[in-house]
Design an enzyme around this catalytic site. Structure first.
Site, short mmCIF file in Angstrom:
data_model
loop_
_atom_site.label_atom_id
_atom_site.label_comp_id
_atom_site.label_asym_id
_atom_site.label_seq_id
_atom_site.Cartn_x
_atom_site.Cartn_y
_atom_site.Cartn_z
N SER A 31 0.79 -1.24 0.00
CA SER A 31 0.00 0.00 0.00
C SER A 31 0.83 1.28 0.00
CB SER A 31 -0.96 0.02 1.19
OG SER A 31 -1.99 -0.89 0.95
N LYS B 59 0.23 3.28 -3.01
CA LYS B 59 -0.95 4.14 -3.17
C LYS B 59 -0.59 5.62 -3.22
CE LYS B 59 -3.94 0.74 -0.83
NZ LYS B 59 -4.55 0.35 0.46
N TYR C 8 -4.30 -2.99 -10.06
CA TYR C 8 -4.09 -2.63 -8.65
C TYR C 8 -3.15 -3.63 -7.96
CZ TYR C 8 -5.19 -2.43 -3.65
OH TYR C 8 -5.09 -2.39 -2.27
N TYR D 19 -4.47 4.14 8.03
CA TYR D 19 -5.85 3.64 8.24
C TYR D 19 -6.37 4.03 9.63
CZ TYR D 19 -3.48 0.98 4.69
OH TYR D 19 -2.70 0.63 3.63
N VAL E 63 1.31 -3.53 3.86
CA VAL E 63 1.34 -4.80 4.61
C VAL E 63 2.61 -5.63 4.35
CG1 VAL E 63 -1.14 -5.10 5.02
CG2 VAL E 63 -0.12 -5.99 2.91
#
Ligand code: GLN
Length: 303
Positions: free
Chosen positions: A63, A66, A190, A238, A256
Protein backbone atom coordinates in the site's frame (compact mmCIF):
# COMPACT_ATOMS: atom_id res chain seq x y z
CA UNK A 1 22.80 15.73 15.71
CA UNK A 2 24.68 12.74 14.30
CA UNK A 3 22.08 11.13 12.04
CA UNK A 4 24.26 8.13 11.23
CA UNK A 5 24.64 7.41 14.94
CA UNK A 6 20.88 7.78 15.55
CA UNK A 7 20.07 5.31 12.75
CA UNK A 8 22.69 2.89 14.04
CA UNK A 9 21.27 3.01 17.58
CA UNK A 10 17.70 2.55 16.32
CA UNK A 11 18.75 -0.48 14.27
CA UNK A 12 20.57 -2.01 17.25
CA UNK A 13 17.59 -1.35 19.53
CA UNK A 14 15.14 -2.94 17.06
CA UNK A 15 17.31 -6.08 16.79
CA UNK A 16 16.80 -6.77 20.50
CA UNK A 17 13.00 -6.38 20.53
CA UNK A 18 11.24 -9.67 21.27
CA UNK A 19 7.85 -8.50 19.97
CA UNK A 20 8.23 -8.02 16.22
CA UNK A 21 4.52 -8.11 15.21
CA UNK A 22 3.11 -10.64 12.75
CA UNK A 23 3.76 -10.87 9.03
CA UNK A 24 0.72 -10.53 6.73
CA UNK A 25 -0.52 -14.02 5.98
CA UNK A 26 -3.63 -13.27 3.93
CA UNK A 27 -1.36 -12.86 0.88
CA UNK A 28 0.32 -16.31 0.62
CA UNK A 29 3.50 -14.91 -0.98
CA UNK A 30 4.05 -12.57 2.00
CA UNK A 31 3.39 -15.18 4.70
CA UNK A 32 6.86 -16.71 4.37
CA UNK A 33 8.92 -13.51 4.86
CA UNK A 34 11.47 -13.62 7.70
CA UNK A 35 10.20 -11.22 10.44
CA UNK A 36 13.72 -10.67 11.82
CA UNK A 37 14.64 -8.21 9.09
CA UNK A 38 14.85 -4.47 9.67
CA UNK A 39 16.08 -1.50 7.66
CA UNK A 40 15.91 2.27 7.80
CA UNK A 41 17.07 4.84 5.26
CA UNK A 42 16.97 8.63 5.26
CA UNK A 43 17.45 11.03 2.33
CA UNK A 44 18.14 14.60 3.37
CA UNK A 45 17.22 17.71 1.39
CA UNK A 46 20.92 18.29 0.56
CA UNK A 47 21.04 14.97 -1.30
CA UNK A 48 22.88 12.90 1.30
CA UNK A 49 21.48 9.50 2.23
CA UNK A 50 22.13 7.31 5.26
CA UNK A 51 20.96 3.70 5.53
CA UNK A 52 21.22 1.06 8.21
CA UNK A 53 20.26 -2.62 8.54
CA UNK A 54 18.96 -4.71 5.61
CA UNK A 55 18.54 -1.63 3.40
CA UNK A 56 19.34 -3.48 0.16
CA UNK A 57 16.83 -6.29 0.71
CA UNK A 58 13.93 -5.99 -1.67
CA UNK A 59 10.37 -6.20 -0.27
CA UNK A 60 6.80 -5.81 -1.51
CA UNK A 61 5.81 -2.16 -1.04
CA UNK A 62 2.07 -3.00 -1.14
CA UNK A 63 0.00 0.00 0.00
CA UNK A 64 2.95 2.40 -0.01
CA UNK A 65 2.32 2.28 -3.78
CA UNK A 66 -0.95 4.14 -3.17
CA UNK A 67 1.04 7.37 -2.71
CA UNK A 68 2.65 7.04 -6.15
CA UNK A 69 -0.68 6.01 -7.69
CA UNK A 70 -2.36 9.06 -6.14
CA UNK A 71 0.35 11.40 -7.42
CA UNK A 72 -0.01 9.90 -10.91
CA UNK A 73 -3.84 10.05 -10.90
CA UNK A 74 -3.86 13.66 -9.65
CA UNK A 75 -1.38 14.55 -12.38
CA UNK A 76 -3.72 12.98 -14.95
CA UNK A 77 -7.20 14.17 -13.87
CA UNK A 78 -6.47 16.78 -11.19
CA UNK A 79 -9.19 17.60 -8.66
CA UNK A 80 -11.74 15.62 -10.68
CA UNK A 81 -10.51 12.61 -8.67
CA UNK A 82 -12.31 14.03 -5.61
CA UNK A 83 -15.69 13.54 -7.26
CA UNK A 84 -15.07 9.80 -6.89
CA UNK A 85 -13.01 9.56 -3.67
CA UNK A 86 -13.23 11.45 -0.37
CA UNK A 87 -10.52 13.01 1.79
CA UNK A 88 -11.60 11.94 5.27
CA UNK A 89 -10.04 9.34 7.55
CA UNK A 90 -12.23 6.24 7.71
CA UNK A 91 -11.47 4.98 11.22
CA UNK A 92 -11.86 1.50 9.71
CA UNK A 93 -9.50 -1.25 8.62
CA UNK A 94 -7.79 -0.81 5.24
CA UNK A 95 -9.99 -3.44 3.56
CA UNK A 96 -13.29 -2.51 5.24
CA UNK A 97 -16.50 -2.41 3.20
CA UNK A 98 -18.59 -0.92 6.03
CA UNK A 99 -18.74 2.77 5.06
CA UNK A 100 -18.97 2.06 1.36
CA UNK A 101 -22.62 1.09 1.61
CA UNK A 102 -23.47 4.15 3.72
CA UNK A 103 -21.63 6.44 1.29
CA UNK A 104 -23.04 4.95 -1.92
CA UNK A 105 -19.86 3.48 -3.30
CA UNK A 106 -17.67 6.57 -2.79
CA UNK A 107 -14.67 5.56 -0.66
CA UNK A 108 -13.61 7.79 2.23
CA UNK A 109 -10.03 8.39 1.06
CA UNK A 110 -7.47 7.24 -1.53
CA UNK A 111 -5.40 5.20 0.94
CA UNK A 112 -7.94 2.59 2.06
CA UNK A 113 -8.25 -0.24 -0.46
CA UNK A 114 -11.58 0.93 -1.91
CA UNK A 115 -10.18 4.43 -2.54
CA UNK A 116 -6.96 3.08 -4.00
CA UNK A 117 -8.93 0.84 -6.38
CA UNK A 118 -10.75 3.95 -7.67
CA UNK A 119 -7.40 5.76 -7.99
CA UNK A 120 -6.05 2.86 -10.07
CA UNK A 121 -9.26 2.86 -12.12
CA UNK A 122 -8.57 6.57 -12.79
CA UNK A 123 -4.99 6.25 -14.07
CA UNK A 124 -6.09 3.20 -16.11
CA UNK A 125 -8.54 5.35 -18.10
CA UNK A 126 -7.63 5.34 -21.81
CA UNK A 127 -4.83 2.78 -21.38
CA UNK A 128 -4.32 -0.97 -21.30
CA UNK A 129 -3.22 -2.32 -17.88
CA UNK A 130 0.31 -2.81 -19.26
CA UNK A 131 0.48 0.81 -20.47
CA UNK A 132 -0.97 2.12 -17.20
CA UNK A 133 1.53 0.13 -15.14
CA UNK A 134 4.30 1.25 -17.49
CA UNK A 135 3.37 4.87 -16.72
CA UNK A 136 3.37 4.17 -12.98
CA UNK A 137 6.75 2.43 -13.14
CA UNK A 138 8.22 5.35 -15.11
CA UNK A 139 7.01 7.69 -12.37
CA UNK A 140 8.43 5.52 -9.55
CA UNK A 141 11.78 4.95 -11.31
CA UNK A 142 12.14 8.65 -12.05
CA UNK A 143 11.28 9.54 -8.46
CA UNK A 144 13.88 7.08 -7.14
CA UNK A 145 16.33 7.94 -9.93
CA UNK A 146 16.76 4.18 -10.37
CA UNK A 147 15.75 2.01 -13.33
CA UNK A 148 16.23 -1.20 -11.32
CA UNK A 149 12.75 -1.26 -9.76
CA UNK A 150 10.32 -3.99 -10.84
CA UNK A 151 6.97 -5.63 -10.18
CA UNK A 152 7.06 -9.05 -8.49
CA UNK A 153 4.61 -10.98 -10.61
CA UNK A 154 4.36 -13.91 -8.17
CA UNK A 155 3.07 -11.55 -5.45
CA UNK A 156 0.54 -10.03 -7.86
CA UNK A 157 -0.67 -13.49 -8.92
CA UNK A 158 -0.90 -14.59 -5.30
CA UNK A 159 -3.25 -11.68 -4.62
CA UNK A 160 -5.32 -12.16 -7.76
CA UNK A 161 -6.01 -15.70 -6.51
CA UNK A 162 -6.92 -14.71 -2.96
CA UNK A 163 -8.09 -11.07 -3.03
CA UNK A 164 -11.78 -11.78 -2.56
CA UNK A 165 -12.38 -8.72 -0.39
CA UNK A 166 -10.88 -6.42 -2.97
CA UNK A 167 -13.12 -8.04 -5.61
CA UNK A 168 -16.11 -7.44 -3.31
CA UNK A 169 -15.13 -3.76 -2.93
CA UNK A 170 -14.67 -3.34 -6.69
CA UNK A 171 -18.00 -5.00 -7.53
CA UNK A 172 -19.78 -2.92 -4.92
CA UNK A 173 -18.36 0.32 -6.35
CA UNK A 174 -19.20 -0.82 -9.88
CA UNK A 175 -22.82 -1.30 -8.81
CA UNK A 176 -22.80 2.40 -7.83
CA UNK A 177 -21.20 3.45 -11.11
CA UNK A 178 -17.89 4.33 -9.41
CA UNK A 179 -15.72 1.95 -11.46
CA UNK A 180 -15.07 2.57 -15.17
CA UNK A 181 -13.48 -0.79 -16.00
CA UNK A 182 -14.32 -4.42 -15.36
CA UNK A 183 -13.25 -5.40 -11.81
CA UNK A 184 -10.68 -7.95 -13.01
CA UNK A 185 -9.03 -5.31 -15.22
CA UNK A 186 -8.82 -2.63 -12.51
CA UNK A 187 -7.85 -5.14 -9.82
CA UNK A 188 -5.27 -6.85 -12.04
CA UNK A 189 -3.65 -3.42 -12.36
CA UNK A 190 -4.09 -2.63 -8.65
CA UNK A 191 -2.53 -5.94 -7.51
CA UNK A 192 0.47 -5.43 -9.81
CA UNK A 193 0.85 -1.88 -8.47
CA UNK A 194 0.89 -3.26 -4.89
CA UNK A 195 3.46 -5.88 -5.97
CA UNK A 196 6.14 -3.29 -6.82
CA UNK A 197 9.30 -4.45 -5.07
CA UNK A 198 11.90 -2.03 -3.76
CA UNK A 199 14.54 -1.99 -1.10
CA UNK A 200 14.48 0.49 1.77
CA UNK A 201 17.17 2.73 0.27
CA UNK A 202 15.26 2.93 -3.04
CA UNK A 203 11.98 3.71 -1.28
CA UNK A 204 13.54 6.59 0.68
CA UNK A 205 14.83 8.03 -2.61
CA UNK A 206 11.47 7.54 -4.32
CA UNK A 207 9.82 9.64 -1.60
CA UNK A 208 12.00 12.73 -2.11
CA UNK A 209 9.45 14.40 -4.41
CA UNK A 210 7.12 14.62 -1.37
CA UNK A 211 9.58 16.71 0.68
CA UNK A 212 8.72 19.99 -1.05
CA UNK A 213 12.30 21.08 -0.79
CA UNK A 214 13.10 23.94 -3.20
CA UNK A 215 16.34 22.34 -4.46
CA UNK A 216 14.74 19.07 -5.48
CA UNK A 217 13.50 18.46 -8.99
CA UNK A 218 9.75 18.62 -8.64
CA UNK A 219 7.59 15.91 -10.13
CA UNK A 220 4.45 17.49 -8.76
CA UNK A 221 3.38 21.05 -7.93
CA UNK A 222 4.08 22.20 -4.33
CA UNK A 223 0.32 22.49 -3.71
CA UNK A 224 -0.28 18.86 -4.67
CA UNK A 225 2.67 17.69 -2.58
CA UNK A 226 1.33 19.60 0.43
CA UNK A 227 -2.09 17.99 0.02
CA UNK A 228 -0.74 14.46 -0.44
CA UNK A 229 1.18 14.98 2.82
CA UNK A 230 -2.05 16.11 4.51
CA UNK A 231 -3.77 12.92 3.36
CA UNK A 232 -0.80 10.84 4.52
CA UNK A 233 -0.98 12.21 8.05
CA UNK A 234 -4.76 11.91 8.33
CA UNK A 235 -5.32 8.61 6.46
CA UNK A 236 -1.94 7.00 5.70
CA UNK A 237 -2.09 4.36 8.48
CA UNK A 238 -5.85 3.64 8.24
CA UNK A 239 -7.47 3.33 11.68
CA UNK A 240 -3.98 3.69 13.17
CA UNK A 241 -3.49 7.18 11.67
CA UNK A 242 -4.33 9.06 14.87
CA UNK A 243 -1.95 6.91 16.90
CA UNK A 244 0.81 7.39 14.29
CA UNK A 245 0.32 11.19 14.25
CA UNK A 246 0.42 11.19 18.06
CA UNK A 247 3.56 9.08 18.30
CA UNK A 248 5.52 10.15 15.20
CA UNK A 249 4.04 13.50 14.17
CA UNK A 250 4.92 13.07 10.49
CA UNK A 251 3.00 12.13 7.31
CA UNK A 252 3.50 8.46 6.47
CA UNK A 253 2.16 5.69 4.28
CA UNK A 254 2.38 2.06 5.29
CA UNK A 255 2.00 -1.24 3.45
CA UNK A 256 1.34 -4.80 4.61
CA UNK A 257 4.79 -5.78 3.30
CA UNK A 258 6.09 -3.95 6.39
CA UNK A 259 7.37 -0.82 4.67
CA UNK A 260 6.51 2.74 5.71
CA UNK A 261 7.42 5.88 3.76
CA UNK A 262 7.59 8.88 6.08
CA UNK A 263 8.11 12.52 5.10
CA UNK A 264 9.66 15.24 7.23
CA UNK A 265 8.55 18.20 5.06
CA UNK A 266 11.49 20.24 3.80
CA UNK A 267 13.91 18.00 5.71
CA UNK A 268 13.91 14.34 4.82
CA UNK A 269 12.35 11.37 3.06
CA UNK A 270 12.49 8.34 5.34
CA UNK A 271 11.82 4.68 4.57
CA UNK A 272 11.65 1.98 7.19
CA UNK A 273 11.00 -1.73 6.78
CA UNK A 274 10.25 -4.54 9.17
CA UNK A 275 7.79 -7.23 8.00
CA UNK A 276 5.97 -7.86 11.31
CA UNK A 277 2.73 -5.85 11.55
CA UNK A 278 0.69 -4.36 14.40
CA UNK A 279 -3.06 -4.90 14.59
CA UNK A 280 -3.74 -2.05 12.15
CA UNK A 281 -1.64 -3.84 9.51
CA UNK A 282 1.24 -1.34 9.81
CA UNK A 283 4.85 -2.32 10.55
CA UNK A 284 5.19 -2.73 14.31
CA UNK A 285 8.92 -2.05 14.61
CA UNK A 286 8.84 0.36 11.68
CA UNK A 287 6.43 2.58 13.59
CA UNK A 288 8.54 2.33 16.74
CA UNK A 289 11.69 3.17 14.78
CA UNK A 290 10.27 6.31 13.16
CA UNK A 291 8.81 7.36 16.50
CA UNK A 292 12.34 7.26 17.93
CA UNK A 293 13.82 8.96 14.86
CA UNK A 294 11.27 11.83 15.00
CA UNK A 295 11.98 12.30 18.72
CA UNK A 296 15.77 12.25 18.36
CA UNK A 297 15.86 14.58 15.33
CA UNK A 298 13.06 16.92 16.43
CA UNK A 299 11.46 16.47 13.00
CA UNK A 300 7.84 16.20 14.16
CA UNK A 301 5.75 18.78 12.27
CA UNK A 302 4.26 19.72 15.63
CA UNK A 303 7.61 21.01 16.89
N1 GLN B 1 -2.46 -5.37 -1.73
C1 GLN B 1 -2.94 -5.24 -0.38
C2 GLN B 1 -4.45 -5.40 -0.35
O1 GLN B 1 -5.10 -4.91 -1.22
C3 GLN B 1 -2.55 -3.90 0.15
C4 GLN B 1 -3.01 -3.69 1.57
C5 GLN B 1 -2.03 -2.91 2.41
O2 GLN B 1 -0.85 -2.85 2.15
N2 GLN B 1 -2.54 -2.37 3.50
O3 GLN B 1 -4.99 -6.01 0.53
Amino acid sequence: MDLEQILHEITQDMATRPDRGRVANYIPQLACIDPDQFAISVCLADGTQYSCGDADMSFSIQSVSKVFALALALGRVGDHLWTRVGREPSGQAFDSILLLEQEKGRPRNPFINAGAIVTTDTYLEGHSPAEALGGLMRFVREAADDEDIHIDDSVARSEIATGHRNFALAHYMLSHGNLRHAPDLTLGTYFHQCAIAMNTAQLARAGRFLMNSPDLVRMLSPGRVRRINALMITCGQYDGSGDFAYRVGLPGKSGVGGGILVIAPGQASIAVWSPGLNHYGNSHLGTLAVETLARDTGWSIFG
